[in-house]
Write an enzyme that holds these catalytic residues in place. Structure first.
Site, PDB file in Angstrom:
ATOM      1  NE  ARG A   1      37.537  35.172  48.882  1.00  0.00           N
ATOM      2  CZ  ARG A   1      38.806  35.862  49.042  1.00  0.00           C
ATOM      3  NH1 ARG A   1      39.177  37.177  48.913  1.00  0.00           N
ATOM      4  NH2 ARG A   1      39.526  34.939  50.269  1.00  0.00           N
TER       5      ARG A   1
ATOM      6  NE  ARG B   1      41.960  34.997  47.208  1.00  0.00           N
ATOM      7  CZ  ARG B   1      42.356  34.720  48.124  1.00  0.00           C
ATOM      8  NH1 ARG B   1      42.705  36.028  48.201  1.00  0.00           N
ATOM      9  NH2 ARG B   1      42.875  33.648  47.796  1.00  0.00           N
TER      10      ARG B   1
ATOM     11  CG  ASP C   1      42.315  38.728  48.701  1.00  0.00           C
ATOM     12  OD1 ASP C   1      41.592  38.821  49.304  1.00  0.00           O
ATOM     13  OD2 ASP C   1      43.323  38.798  48.959  1.00  0.00           O
TER      14      ASP C   1
ATOM     15  CG  ASP D   1      43.724  40.874  52.554  1.00  0.00           C
ATOM     16  OD1 ASP D   1      42.774  39.554  52.553  1.00  0.00           O
ATOM     17  OD2 ASP D   1      44.602  40.460  51.361  1.00  0.00           O
TER      18      ASP D   1
END
Length: 162
Positions: free
Chosen positions: A86, A95, A98, A100
């Site tokens: 990344r 990307r 990712d 989160d």
């Protein structure tokens, strides 16, 4: 003070490289950490990107139990993203991976480097759909709504727009 296990939700996405393989391997990498136990993993959903022109994403969510604090968990997620190549070049850009941190127990955190619940989760079908598969009755602490209800609200809002 002894640390206790806390339930957390993590959203995963990828649109560069072999995205499905990257996502599966990222979940395995996360599960290898002693402080983390992966409880469930959604199916992977192909979704359109937000932001600049780029390939479609594959997105999903996992539910974990963790002994990490929110900041420690975030730091570990950044480390895992880096392990999969990344690079943070542009906001909402393409990307390889990712990760989160979406929810951490029922906490609301607004610090300089961390917002929980994730500030845009209630607007994102690519988060709510897979999260509703594995945690439909988890109450999002800001809206006080269950994930399944947030998804239904977003679906009805989307149908009004089209």
């Amino acid at each position: 003070m002894d640390k206790h296990k806390v339930k957390s939700a993590i959203a995963l996405g990828s649109n560069l490289g072999d995205s499905l393989e990257i996502l599966v391997n990222a979940v395995k990498k996360i599960a290898q950490k002693d402080e983390i136990e992966v409880i469930s993993c959604s199916t992977w959903h192909k979704t359109k990107p937000i932001g600049p022109p780029q390939p479609d994403y594959f997105n999903g969510c996992i539910i974990i139990n963790t002994f990490f604090s929110p900041d420690e968990l975030l730091e570990y997620l950044f480390y895992v993203e880096g392990e999969f190549g990344r690079e943070r070049k542009e906001r909402w850009g393409a990307r390889t991976l990712d990760l989160d941190l979406i929810l951490y127990d029922n906490l609301i955190i607004n610090s300089e480097n961390l917002q929980i619940p994730h500030p845009r989760m209630r607007e994102r079908m690519f988060v709510l759909m897979p999260l509703a598969e594995i945690a439909p009755y988890w109450v999002e602490p800001v809206s006080k709504l269950k994930i399944i209800d947030l998804l239904q609200k977003l679906i009805s809002d989307e149908s009004v727009k089209t």
